[in-house]
Design a protein around this motif. Structure first.
Motif, PDB file in Angstrom:
ATOM      1  N   LEU A   1      -3.499  47.693 -23.621  1.00  0.00           N
ATOM      2  CA  LEU A   1      -4.717  46.900 -23.819  1.00  0.00           C
ATOM      3  C   LEU A   1      -5.588  47.434 -24.952  1.00  0.00           C
ATOM      4  O   LEU A   1      -6.792  47.197 -24.989  1.00  0.00           O
ATOM      5  N   GLY A   2      -4.941  48.168 -25.890  1.00  0.00           N
ATOM      6  CA  GLY A   2      -5.692  48.697 -27.025  1.00  0.00           C
ATOM      7  C   GLY A   2      -6.520  49.924 -26.690  1.00  0.00           C
ATOM      8  O   GLY A   2      -7.270  50.419 -27.546  1.00  0.00           O
ATOM      9  N   GLN A   3      -6.416  50.430 -25.451  1.00  0.00           N
ATOM     10  CA  GLN A   3      -7.123  51.646 -25.079  1.00  0.00           C
ATOM     11  C   GLN A   3      -6.217  52.852 -25.326  1.00  0.00           C
ATOM     12  O   GLN A   3      -5.012  52.733 -25.471  1.00  0.00           O
ATOM     13  N   ASP A   4      -6.798  54.015 -25.346  1.00  0.00           N
ATOM     14  CA  ASP A   4      -6.066  55.207 -25.754  1.00  0.00           C
ATOM     15  C   ASP A   4      -5.343  55.856 -24.569  1.00  0.00           C
ATOM     16  O   ASP A   4      -5.528  57.043 -24.289  1.00  0.00           O
ATOM     17  N   ARG A   5      -4.548  55.054 -23.857  1.00  0.00           N
ATOM     18  CA  ARG A   5      -3.750  55.617 -22.774  1.00  0.00           C
ATOM     19  C   ARG A   5      -2.618  54.636 -22.416  1.00  0.00           C
ATOM     20  O   ARG A   5      -2.743  53.426 -22.609  1.00  0.00           O
ATOM     21  N   PRO A   6      -1.517  55.167 -21.868  1.00  0.00           N
ATOM     22  CA  PRO A   6      -0.382  54.314 -21.481  1.00  0.00           C
ATOM     23  C   PRO A   6      -0.682  53.553 -20.193  1.00  0.00           C
ATOM     24  O   PRO A   6      -1.667  53.822 -19.492  1.00  0.00           O
ATOM     25  N   LEU A   7       0.206  52.606 -19.869  1.00  0.00           N
ATOM     26  CA  LEU A   7       0.014  51.758 -18.702  1.00  0.00           C
ATOM     27  C   LEU A   7      -0.096  52.570 -17.414  1.00  0.00           C
ATOM     28  O   LEU A   7      -0.907  52.252 -16.537  1.00  0.00           O
ATOM     29  N   GLY A   8       0.710  53.618 -17.272  1.00  0.00           N
ATOM     30  CA  GLY A   8       0.694  54.403 -16.043  1.00  0.00           C
ATOM     31  C   GLY A   8      -0.691  54.958 -15.734  1.00  0.00           C
ATOM     32  O   GLY A   8      -1.186  54.851 -14.602  1.00  0.00           O
ATOM     33  N   GLU A   9      -1.337  55.544 -16.722  1.00  0.00           N
ATOM     34  CA  GLU A   9      -2.673  56.105 -16.509  1.00  0.00           C
ATOM     35  C   GLU A   9      -3.693  54.994 -16.278  1.00  0.00           C
ATOM     36  O   GLU A   9      -4.601  55.136 -15.456  1.00  0.00           O
ATOM     37  N   ALA A  10      -3.554  53.888 -17.018  1.00  0.00           N
ATOM     38  CA  ALA A  10      -4.481  52.765 -16.828  1.00  0.00           C
ATOM     39  C   ALA A  10      -4.368  52.212 -15.419  1.00  0.00           C
ATOM     40  O   ALA A  10      -5.380  51.910 -14.772  1.00  0.00           O
ATOM     41  N   ARG A  11      -3.134  52.094 -14.917  1.00  0.00           N
ATOM     42  CA  ARG A  11      -2.945  51.584 -13.559  1.00  0.00           C
ATOM     43  C   ARG A  11      -3.511  52.560 -12.520  1.00  0.00           C
ATOM     44  O   ARG A  11      -4.107  52.145 -11.525  1.00  0.00           O
ATOM     45  N   LEU A  12      -3.355  53.837 -12.761  1.00  0.00           N
ATOM     46  CA  LEU A  12      -3.888  54.837 -11.836  1.00  0.00           C
ATOM     47  C   LEU A  12      -5.410  54.742 -11.767  1.00  0.00           C
ATOM     48  O   LEU A  12      -5.998  54.780 -10.673  1.00  0.00           O
ATOM     49  N   LEU A  13      -6.073  54.598 -12.909  1.00  0.00           N
ATOM     50  CA  LEU A  13      -7.526  54.419 -12.915  1.00  0.00           C
ATOM     51  C   LEU A  13      -7.927  53.165 -12.143  1.00  0.00           C
ATOM     52  O   LEU A  13      -8.909  53.173 -11.382  1.00  0.00           O
TER      53      LEU A  13
END
Length: 310
Positions: A32-44
């Motif tokens: 989503l253009g943020q500075d992290r991969p999907l795994g970390e984004a999903r964890l958040l």
């Protein structure tokens, strides 16, 4: 339930996975253009979804996301180092590590949700209104069936805590639905649905019990199905039918080719399901204060069903 899956079905499933993950950017290290991969984004996102003030335990996150404990620990540590989350001990159990969002983490999740909504809207804008409706209905169906496919049904001892948890919820619901209430003394005794006497099945979604059903011996060659129940969070998935089919398989394993059951007048949805699953209404086969309809089904052994050795 057939266990065979065609090569065409497998290919279609994999093709959809490739197309969808590419379209939403799941393979990008900057999801989503943020500075992290999907795994970390999903964890958040999952941490943000927890309602408890103290956050959510790493144990629950590991179960919910199906992650290796070490991998989850490393991701959480990275997010902690970045100031996105805070780790603490559970106030009542020091063995449980809890994680919650920091103010910075909440800001990032809010932005993540905004961008995810925009991405979804962008995809849907490429379709006309009728196509959008068809796509969203198809995705709803896909989500429902994927949930159902992931649910497991296991035989447990009638005394097991999960069996009693399900029966407690079942009895509580019937007490509210039946005009006359419900007496817990009507529940099957644990020994009736354990070992050679019968079976108790529990359905699990992400290791949490979400349904149950029981089978006990009624007469030589005849089994009785009792207490088919699904938690409200798992309804409209087709789970009750799966539990019923699993109980029928258990009956065949015990060489009980006939199964019977009864149901209350107020449980109209149960009667509809039994009829659609091949059950025929019969005269009362036993006195039961909560029964107004009685059903029977003669089971046909399928390939792979063998009589239980005991």
């Amino acid at each position: 339930m057939t266990k065979s899956v065609s090569t065409e079905q497998v290919a279609a499933f994999r093709r959809f996975n490739r197309s969808f993950t590419r379209r939403i950017g799941a393979l990008n290290d900057h999801y989503l253009g943020q500075d992290r991969p999907l795994g970390e984004a999903r964890l958040l996102f999952e941490i943000a979804s927890a309602d408890a003030a103290e956050g959510v335990s790493l144990r629950e996150l590991r179960t919910r996301l199906g992650l290796d404990a070490g991998y989850l620990s490393r991701m959480t540590k990275r997010l902690q180092d970045q100031g996105m989350v805070r780790l603490t001990a559970h106030p009542q159990d020091n063995r449980l590590r809890m994680v919650c969002l920091t103010p910075a983490g909440r800001v990032e999740v809010e932005e993540q949700n905004r961008r995810a909504d925009a991405l979804a809207a962008g995809v849907l804008l490429g379709l006309d209104p009728d196509q959008r409706t068809r796509l969203t209905e198809a995705m709803t169906t896909a989500d429902r069936l994927l949930r159902l496919a992931a649910i497991t049904i296991e035989r447990v001892d009638g005394h097991a805590p999960d069996a009693r948890t399900c029966l407690d919820a079942y009895a509580h619901e019937l007490a509210a639905r039946f005009p006359e209430g419900f007496d817990r003394a009507d529940l099957v005794a644990p020994d009736e649905v354990s070992g050679e006497s019968g079976a108790f099945l529990v359905a699990y979604e992400e290791d949490r019990p979400v349904g149950c059903g029981a089978l006990r011996r009624l007469a030589p060659g005849v089994g009785e199905i009792k207490h088919v129940w699904v938690d409200p969070v798992a309804r409209r998935l087709g789970l009750a039918r799966r539990i019923l089919e699993a109980l029928e398989r258990e009956a065949l394993l015990r060489d009980w080719p006939v199964v019977r059951l009864d149901t209350h007048a107020s449980l109209t949805e149960a009667r509809e399901m039994y009829r659609s699953c091949g059950y025929t209404e019969i005269p009362a086969y036993a006195e039961h204060v909560y029964a107004s309809h009685w059903f029977e089904k003669r089971l046909i052994p399928r390939n792979g069903i063998e009589r239980k050795q005991g």
